[in-house]
Structures are given as structure tokens and as C-alpha cells.
Design a protein around this motif. Structure first.
Motif, PDB file in Angstrom:
ATOM      1  N   HIS A 115       0.828  -1.214   0.000  1.00 42.20           N
ATOM      2  CA  HIS A 115       0.000   0.000   0.000  1.00 42.20           C
ATOM      3  C   HIS A 115       0.864   1.267   0.000  1.00 42.20           C
ATOM      4  O   HIS A 115       0.545   2.256  -0.671  1.00 42.20           O
ATOM      5  N   HIS A 119       1.246   4.353  -2.843  1.00 42.80           N
ATOM      6  CA  HIS A 119       1.024   5.784  -2.616  1.00 42.80           C
ATOM      7  C   HIS A 119       2.100   6.621  -3.321  1.00 42.80           C
ATOM      8  O   HIS A 119       1.878   7.785  -3.641  1.00 42.80           O
ATOM      9  N   SER A 140       0.209   9.400   5.773  1.00 43.18           N
ATOM     10  CA  SER A 140      -1.163   8.909   5.692  1.00 43.18           C
ATOM     11  C   SER A 140      -1.741   8.787   7.091  1.00 43.18           C
ATOM     12  O   SER A 140      -1.181   9.292   8.056  1.00 43.18           O
ATOM     13  N   ASP A 309      -6.627   7.112  -0.419  1.00 42.92           N
ATOM     14  CA  ASP A 309      -6.640   5.733  -0.881  1.00 42.92           C
ATOM     15  C   ASP A 309      -7.514   5.541  -2.125  1.00 42.92           C
ATOM     16  O   ASP A 309      -8.645   6.021  -2.180  1.00 42.92           O
TER      17      ASP A 309
END
Ligand code: KG4
Ligand code: ZN
Length: 374
Positions: A115, A119, A140, A309
Motif C-alpha cells: 500500500h 502511494h 497517511s 486511498d
């Protein structure tokens, strides 16, 4: 956009957004997102069980919406990428299971990707291929790190990270103290525009000469802001919400940008990428632009919708994995809620299998020799 560039579908379910993106190489074709954020708002934070159930309900319709938006057939895909971690275990599991089912049914390679690396990679969709190495400030709800990535598909090195709260977490907590709802980032960003960032001098964590140059700490700031608000309330005075929001936000983005620019200078990197939900913050974007310009550093920040996201970021990293011939994941791929940032993807065990088969073979050979001569 070249037709020979990899066409990849990406699935993101690590938190409360069901994201499905489709990209060809570094070109975005579809970005479908279904969010369960409104369902969580009344609890003041993401409720994992609710998120998982919402992903389950949204998964197939969101995939179909993305395919329609991109105008491609699932049969044409060169791969299916999915966030396999880090994130909420149950939420990740829904995406990973869906990706495995589609990959198996369509006979397509599966890529379990990170993840956090996604990003960063998403910026390729907006500003073209990432320079190598890339210096990235990743901010984040769950992470705040400075990363140096010589190769976003295979080599990501952490220079520093938060030692307590993530930047987004601090925004969410302060918003809660101010009764502004969840998530806190966007509303603090909005209110801060009408406040004075110099009204209150909140502390800048870990900026002393002996502090780790690339680490962050937001827990002291959070406590300090909460105490300041409490004191006002206890004295029966009105809390100047806009000034508190602006001063708090300034403390966060001041430290983030200062350390990121310093890392670029120290490492001799002439550009900075900022990614993650907090990169949507308007003051962070403005101050980073100002400080980068002054230091001769080129700033790359994706548009706000690509910072929070989404599935396009997963597809972007998946397409890069295909383009660079990275080993796909096995169909046994599992969700890993604490997948380290140093692992951009989860390669399958093809090499291990090949190795163990060769080993077995030697073993069999030896036994037969023994049998022969004994
Ligand atoms: O990357 P993201 O969408 O999800 C995680 O991987 O955590 O980041 C969500 C975080 C939340 O804490 C949210 O409050 C914050 O990003 N955020 C913002 C803004 N938009 C989202 N923080 C500050 N300013 C914003 N405009
Ligand atoms: Zn995220």
C-alpha cells in the motif's frame, strides 16, 4: 499510450475505501472508489468489521464500474494487482480474495503489492515515470515516513519514520477534540484557511540538534493542542477553532517539509515526491512548494484524489511490476496487515520451489547411488 504497455487492474481495500483502478503503463484509464467513510463517521473512526462488510458489498460492482469506465474487457488484462498490506487484516482479506478469484478465473498473473509503495508510484499517472532514486515523504492515516527508493518495485529504504502517531492520525485526533467529526484532515484543512497559523506557537517535535534528523513525533504536539483547548474551556472562554486548526496544521507541515527538504539535500536528490492522504492538505502542498523552490528541488505531488486511498495507485504499481518482469505472487497469497515498507510486493515462491525441487532431485540421486553400491 502505447498498446504494448501492460494493462493492469488494481484493487485497494486496506482501510475504508473500496478502490478499483485500471491503468495502461503510466496512463490512468479508470479510478472507481466506493467509500464507507460515512458509516464510520458516527463512531469517530474506522470500525474494521463495518469496513470489511462494506468492501464485500462494493467489490464486484466497483470492479465492473472500473472496467466499463476504462472501456476494456477483463480478458485483455495483463495482470491483477491488489494491496496485500499493510492495513486492516479483515479489510485486506476481501480485496486479496477477490483479486485471487479474478486472477484464477481469468488465468492472469496476480501481484500482491504494498500500500505504501503504491502511494508513491501513483504519481507516475500524473507526472510520468518516477526518477531513480525517488525521495518520498509518505504521510497517511497510519504512516509517516521519509523513504529513498532507488527502484519502487524492488528497493525502498526508510530514512526515518514517526516514533508515535502518524501525521493523519494527529489530524484525526485533534478534529475529535474540537468536535469536528471524522476524518479530521479535510475539515481542519478547510477551517485553517480562515485562521492564523501564527496565533498559537505549538511545539515542533524532534527538531532539536540532537534529534534523529528524519524521524517524526506528533504525540507531544497532540497533547499540547488538547491541553491548550482544555484550558480555554476550563476558563469558560470560547475556543478559536480556526486559529487552533491553522496553528496545529502549521506545526505539522512545518516539520514534515523541513525534514523532507533536508533529506533531499543530504542525499543529493533534486526532487521530492509527497504521497498518502495527508498529501491532499493544501497548506502542506503550498509550503512544500515554497521550500522546494528555495532549495532548487522539484516537487511532485499527485492531485488530491490520487493522494487518498484509491485503486489506481495499486494498478500503477502493478503495471510497473509487469513492465519490470517482477515475479507474480502465488495464488496462496495472504493479507499481511504489517507488511513492511521495504517489501514493495510479495513475490511467489517459484524460485523457492525450483530450488527445493532441484534439491529433492539430488537427494533422490544420492539415495539411488547408495542403493546401487551397498
Ligand atoms: O492514505 P489515506 O487515505 O489512508 C491511509 O492509508 O491511512 O490517509 C488518510 C488520512 C486521514 O488521517 C485523513 O485525515 C488524512 O489522511 N487526510 C488529510 C487530508 N485529507 C485526508 N489530512 C490533512 N489534510 C487533508 N486535506
Ligand atoms: Zn493510504
Amino acid at each position: 499510450m502505447a498498446a504494448d504497455e501492460p494493462l493492469v487492474l488494481g484493487i485497494e481495500t486496506s482501510c475504508d475505501e473500496t478502490g478499483v483502478g485500471i491503468v495502461r503503463g503510466t496512463t490512468l484509464l479508470a479510478d472507481a472508489v466506493a467509500s464507507s467513510v460515512d458509516t464510520h463517521a458516527r463512531f469517530g473512526g474506522v470500525v474494521p468489521e463495518i469496513a470489511s462488510r462494506a468492501h464485500l458489498e462494493a467489490m464486484v460492482p466497483t470492479i465492473e464500474r472500473a472496467l466499463k469506465e476504462a472501456g476494456v474487457s477483463a480478458r485483455d488484462l495483463d495482470g491483477i494487482a491488489v494491496t496485500s498490506g499493510p492495513g486492516l487484516a479483515g479489510a485486506l482479506l476481501v480485496g486479496v480474495s477477490a483479486a485471487k478469484a479474478y486472477a484464477y478465473a481469468l488465468g492472469k498473473p496476480l501481484y500482491g503489492v504494498n500500500h505504501l509503495a503504491s502511494h508513491i508510484c501513483v504519481d507516475q499517472l500524473e507526472h510520468g515515470p518516477l526518477p531513480e532514486p525517488t525521495m518520498a515523504l509518505l504521510v497517511s492515516g497510519g504512516h509517516s515516513s521519509l523513504l529513498l527508493a532507488p527502484d519502487i518495485t524492488a528497493d525502498v529504504r526508510p530514512l526515518g519514520a514517526t516514533i508515535d502517531d502518524a501525521a493523519g492520525e494527529a489530524f484525526d485526533k485533534i478534529a475529535r477534540v474540537l468536535d469536528l467529526g471524522f476524518p479530521g484532515g479535510p475539515v481542519i484543512d478547510r477551517l485553517a484557511r480562515e485562521g492564523d497559523p501564527k496565533a498559537i506557537a505549538f511545539p515542533r517535535g524532534l527538531t532539536g540538534p540532537r534529534d534523529a534528523p528524519y524521524d517524526f513525533s506528533f504525540s507531544g504536539l497532540k497533547t499540547s493542542v488538547a491541553r491548550w483547548i482544555e484550558a480555554k474551556r476550563a476558563a469558560g472562554e470560547e475556543v478559536p477553532v480556526r486559529d487552533v486548526a491553522a496553528s496545529f496544521q502549521e506545526a505539522v507541515v512545518d516539520v514534515l517539509t523541513r525534514k523532507a527538504v533536508r533529506a533531499c539535500k543530504d542525499e543529493g536528490v533534486d526532487h521530492l515526491m509527497i504521497g498518502g492522504g495527508v498529501a491532499a492538505n493544501s497548506r502542506l502542498r503550498a509550503l512544500a512548494q515554497e521550500r522546494c523552490e528555495r532549495a532548487g528541488i522539484r516537487l511532485r505531488v499527485p492531485r488530491p484524489k490520487l493522494c487518498t486511498d484509491n485503486g489506481a495507485m495499486v494498478a500503477a504499481l502493478g503495471a510497473e511490476m509487469v513492465a519490470r518482469n517482477r515475479l507474480p505472487s502465488d495464488l496462496e497469497l495472504s493479507a499481511d496487515s504489517s507488511l513492511p515498507v521495504t517489501e514493495p510486493h510479495v513475490p511467489g515462491a517459484a524460485h523457492a520451489h525450483a530450488h527445493s525441487r532441484a534439491h529433492d532431485h539430488d537427494h533422490v540421486h544420492e539415495i539411488s547411488k547408495d542403493n546401487l553400491y551397498s
